[in-house]
Design a protein around this motif. Structure first.
Motif, PDB file in Angstrom:
ATOM      1  N   LYS A 153       0.827  -1.215   0.000  1.00 49.23           N
ATOM      2  CA  LYS A 153       0.000   0.000   0.000  1.00 49.23           C
ATOM      3  C   LYS A 153       0.854   1.254   0.000  1.00 49.23           C
ATOM      4  O   LYS A 153       0.359   2.350   0.272  1.00 49.23           O
ATOM      5  N   SER A 154       2.141   1.084  -0.286  1.00 50.65           N
ATOM      6  CA  SER A 154       3.101   2.199  -0.321  1.00 50.65           C
ATOM      7  C   SER A 154       3.325   2.821   1.041  1.00 50.65           C
ATOM      8  O   SER A 154       3.547   4.032   1.168  1.00 50.65           O
ATOM      9  N   GLY A 155       3.286   1.974   2.074  1.00 56.09           N
ATOM     10  CA  GLY A 155       3.633   2.458   3.405  1.00 56.09           C
ATOM     11  C   GLY A 155       5.098   2.833   3.460  1.00 56.09           C
ATOM     12  O   GLY A 155       5.941   2.180   2.836  1.00 56.09           O
ATOM     13  N   SER A 156       5.431   3.874   4.196  1.00 57.90           N
ATOM     14  CA  SER A 156       6.805   4.374   4.214  1.00 57.90           C
ATOM     15  C   SER A 156       7.654   3.629   5.233  1.00 57.90           C
ATOM     16  O   SER A 156       7.161   3.152   6.253  1.00 57.90           O
ATOM     17  N   ILE A 157       8.947   3.547   4.950  1.00 60.38           N
ATOM     18  CA  ILE A 157       9.889   2.940   5.885  1.00 60.38           C
ATOM     19  C   ILE A 157       9.947   3.770   7.166  1.00 60.38           C
ATOM     20  O   ILE A 157      10.089   3.233   8.264  1.00 60.38           O
ATOM     21  N   GLN A 158       9.794   5.094   7.025  1.00 61.90           N
ATOM     22  CA  GLN A 158       9.850   5.973   8.190  1.00 61.90           C
ATOM     23  C   GLN A 158       8.743   5.663   9.193  1.00 61.90           C
ATOM     24  O   GLN A 158       8.931   5.746  10.415  1.00 61.90           O
ATOM     25  N   ASP A 159       7.567   5.315   8.677  1.00 60.88           N
ATOM     26  CA  ASP A 159       6.430   5.021   9.558  1.00 60.88           C
ATOM     27  C   ASP A 159       6.348   3.547   9.942  1.00 60.88           C
ATOM     28  O   ASP A 159       5.459   3.150  10.688  1.00 60.88           O
ATOM     29  N   PHE A 160       7.289   2.762   9.441  1.00 63.50           N
ATOM     30  CA  PHE A 160       7.247   1.323   9.685  1.00 63.50           C
ATOM     31  C   PHE A 160       7.300   0.979  11.180  1.00 63.50           C
ATOM     32  O   PHE A 160       6.538   0.126  11.658  1.00 63.50           O
ATOM     33  N   PRO A 161       8.195   1.610  11.975  1.00 62.03           N
ATOM     34  CA  PRO A 161       8.237   1.271  13.409  1.00 62.03           C
ATOM     35  C   PRO A 161       6.898   1.468  14.123  1.00 62.03           C
ATOM     36  O   PRO A 161       6.530   0.647  14.971  1.00 62.03           O
ATOM     37  N   ALA A 162       6.171   2.513  13.772  1.00 58.71           N
ATOM     38  CA  ALA A 162       4.865   2.746  14.398  1.00 58.71           C
ATOM     39  C   ALA A 162       3.885   1.641  14.016  1.00 58.71           C
ATOM     40  O   ALA A 162       3.078   1.183  14.839  1.00 58.71           O
ATOM     41  N   PHE A 163       3.961   1.187  12.756  1.00 53.79           N
ATOM     42  CA  PHE A 163       3.071   0.107  12.321  1.00 53.79           C
ATOM     43  C   PHE A 163       3.450  -1.201  13.006  1.00 53.79           C
ATOM     44  O   PHE A 163       2.578  -1.989  13.387  1.00 53.79           O
ATOM     45  N   ILE A 164       4.749  -1.439  13.171  1.00 52.18           N
ATOM     46  CA  ILE A 164       5.197  -2.636  13.886  1.00 52.18           C
ATOM     47  C   ILE A 164       4.626  -2.652  15.295  1.00 52.18           C
ATOM     48  O   ILE A 164       4.143  -3.688  15.788  1.00 52.18           O
ATOM     49  N   THR A 165       4.635  -1.511  15.950  1.00 49.52           N
ATOM     50  CA  THR A 165       4.067  -1.413  17.303  1.00 49.52           C
ATOM     51  C   THR A 165       2.591  -1.787  17.303  1.00 49.52           C
ATOM     52  O   THR A 165       2.116  -2.506  18.194  1.00 49.52           O
ATOM     53  N   SER A 166       1.864  -1.336  16.300  1.00 50.12           N
ATOM     54  CA  SER A 166       0.428  -1.647  16.238  1.00 50.12           C
ATOM     55  C   SER A 166       0.200  -3.134  15.999  1.00 50.12           C
ATOM     56  O   SER A 166      -0.742  -3.721  16.555  1.00 50.12           O
ATOM     57  N   VAL A 167       1.053  -3.762  15.191  1.00 49.45           N
ATOM     58  CA  VAL A 167       0.923  -5.205  14.938  1.00 49.45           C
ATOM     59  C   VAL A 167       1.187  -5.992  16.226  1.00 49.45           C
ATOM     60  O   VAL A 167       0.449  -6.927  16.573  1.00 49.45           O
ATOM     61  N   PHE A 213      15.393  -4.718   6.204  1.00 49.83           N
ATOM     62  CA  PHE A 213      14.207  -5.472   6.606  1.00 49.83           C
ATOM     63  C   PHE A 213      14.473  -6.287   7.869  1.00 49.83           C
ATOM     64  O   PHE A 213      13.618  -6.384   8.757  1.00 49.83           O
ATOM     65  N   ASN A 214      15.649  -6.871   7.955  1.00 45.78           N
ATOM     66  CA  ASN A 214      15.948  -7.687   9.135  1.00 45.78           C
ATOM     67  C   ASN A 214      16.030  -6.849  10.403  1.00 45.78           C
ATOM     68  O   ASN A 214      15.670  -7.308  11.491  1.00 45.78           O
ATOM     69  N   ASN A 215      16.491  -5.617  10.296  1.00 44.72           N
ATOM     70  CA  ASN A 215      16.522  -4.735  11.460  1.00 44.72           C
ATOM     71  C   ASN A 215      15.104  -4.412  11.938  1.00 44.72           C
ATOM     72  O   ASN A 215      14.851  -4.296  13.143  1.00 44.72           O
ATOM     73  N   LEU A 216      14.186  -4.274  11.002  1.00 43.30           N
ATOM     74  CA  LEU A 216      12.789  -4.040  11.368  1.00 43.30           C
ATOM     75  C   LEU A 216      12.193  -5.278  12.040  1.00 43.30           C
ATOM     76  O   LEU A 216      11.390  -5.169  12.974  1.00 43.30           O
ATOM     77  N   VAL A 217      12.607  -6.455  11.580  1.00 41.80           N
ATOM     78  CA  VAL A 217      12.165  -7.701  12.210  1.00 41.80           C
ATOM     79  C   VAL A 217      12.661  -7.769  13.651  1.00 41.80           C
ATOM     80  O   VAL A 217      11.923  -8.185  14.561  1.00 41.80           O
ATOM     81  N   VAL A 218      13.899  -7.355  13.872  1.00 46.08           N
ATOM     82  CA  VAL A 218      14.453  -7.354  15.229  1.00 46.08           C
ATOM     83  C   VAL A 218      13.617  -6.455  16.137  1.00 46.08           C
ATOM     84  O   VAL A 218      13.347  -6.795  17.303  1.00 46.08           O
ATOM     85  N   LEU A 219      13.170  -5.319  15.619  1.00 48.45           N
ATOM     86  CA  LEU A 219      12.306  -4.427  16.395  1.00 48.45           C
ATOM     87  C   LEU A 219      10.998  -5.142  16.752  1.00 48.45           C
ATOM     88  O   LEU A 219      10.561  -5.107  17.911  1.00 48.45           O
ATOM     89  N   HIS A 220      10.380  -5.784  15.770  1.00 49.78           N
ATOM     90  CA  HIS A 220       9.151  -6.542  16.025  1.00 49.78           C
ATOM     91  C   HIS A 220       9.375  -7.565  17.134  1.00 49.78           C
ATOM     92  O   HIS A 220       8.591  -7.660  18.091  1.00 49.78           O
ATOM     93  N   ASN A 221      10.456  -8.334  17.002  1.00 49.27           N
ATOM     94  CA  ASN A 221      10.705  -9.412  17.962  1.00 49.27           C
ATOM     95  C   ASN A 221      11.022  -8.887  19.354  1.00 49.27           C
ATOM     96  O   ASN A 221      10.621  -9.483  20.360  1.00 49.27           O
TER      97      ASN A 221
END
Length: 327
Positions: A153-167, A213-221
């Motif tokens: 949906k063209s979500g931005s990398i900048q807003d990705f951490p906030a979306f990870i928090t919601s997930v 992408f893997n760094n974002l996964v680490v944040l999720h985990n």
């Protein structure tokens, strides 16, 4: 290794689950995706086991099957077949649907909230009881479809951490709800290294994982670990995390140790970028299958082979994660 683990488990056995209840996506789906949707119901899916497509997103068994085997249970019946295979309901039930997430995705299949609704209704219908849940293991598998959909949906990398928090917050809500239905032992998957999936590594000709992408996964985990730690402190129930990130990376980085020859390149590929594993056009196959799927970690652009899942679960056993299911 599996035999040795069973011997050790028998020595330490304090608890034996009677059923396995499963929620999640294609990493856990054993046949809920409808045949009309294609995908996992097309050849060559199921090539290794059972020799034909069964709705599993692999050439054979998936994570659910290996967890069930470790628990000495039959793999639970897909929810879609609950009225057909009633004799297998005594082993539990699998609500996982390929393509789904904790939120809605591009898939029309039910998200995890709806999957939990299904269990709630079965309890109301007296198919299962809270006691069934308390004496069983519940597996919750989240493999990143929410994030794929976010990017689509063209979500931005900048807003990705906030979306990870919601997930992670929604995942926490789901875990609490499953507990309230009676589950006392829940296993939730950490996120695998998304940056190592073939759909990402194809840009490097399957040579290199994507660290962003893997760094974002680490944040999720990390957020999931924090959340589960808090839930375990607040409850007498037990939630365990399957560390898929570490187990995947261990195998991908030391593939020969696990008899894996191709670590990042998938076994089944479309003949070009416009095709996928299983694609057929004018009765002509538009995909290619490798000669040795038993020596390949990934089956298609997203999913491990049966050999890949076997290696992952063996690694989880050496990490003493699965042993905790018997306490």
């Amino acid at each position: 290794m599996l035999a040795e683990a069973r011997v050790q488990r028998n020595k330490l056995n304090h608890y034996h689950p009677t059923k396995l209840f499963v929620f999640g996506d294609s990493y856990a789906d054993t046949g809920n995706t409808r045949k009309a949707q294609g995908g996992s119901w097309k050849e060559p899916y199921g090539l290794i086991y059972p020799g034909k497509p069964t709705g599993r997103w692999s050439d054979g068994r998936v994570l659910t099957d290996f967890i069930a085997k470790y628990l000495r249970l039959k793999s639970p019946v897909p929810y879609r077949l609950r009225n057909v295979m009633t004799q297998y309901l005594k082993y539990g039930i699998n609500f996982a649907f390929g393509g789904t997430g904790v939120f809605n995705t591009s898939s029309l299949n039910p998200n995890m909230t709806t999957q939990i609704d299904f269990l709630d209704q079965l309890i109301k219908d007296k198919v299962y009881t809270s006691s069934d849940l308390s004496n069983s293991v519940t597996l919750v598998v989240i493999s990143g479809n929410d994030y794929n959909f976010y990017l689509a949906k063209s979500g931005s990398i900048q807003d990705f951490p906030a979306f990870i928090t919601s997930v992670v917050n929604q995942t926490t809500t789901n875990l609490i709800r499953i507990q309230k239905l009676g589950a006392k032992k829940i296993v939730v998957s950490g996120l695998q290294p998304l940056g190592c999936l073939p759909q990402i590594t194809v840009s490097s000709t399957f040579q290199q994982c994507n660290s962003t992408f893997n760094n974002l996964v680490v944040l999720h985990n990390n957020l999931l670990n924090q959340s589960v730690t808090k839930l375990n402190q607040e409850s007498k129930n037990q939630i365990l995390i399957l560390d898929l990130y570490s187990s995947f990376m261990s195998i991908l980085n030391h593939s020969s140790t696990y008899s894996i020859q191709n670590s990042l390149k998938p076994c089944c590929l479309g003949v070009s970028s416009g095709y996928n594993c299983g694609s057929v056009e004018n009765n002509e196959k538009k995909y290619e299958v490798c000669d040795k799927p038993r020596s390949t970690f990934f089956w298609d652009s997203l999913h491990p082979t049966q050999a890949g899942w076997h290696a992952v679960c063996n690694k989880l056993q050496t990490m003493n994660v699965l042993k905790q299911l018997f306490y």
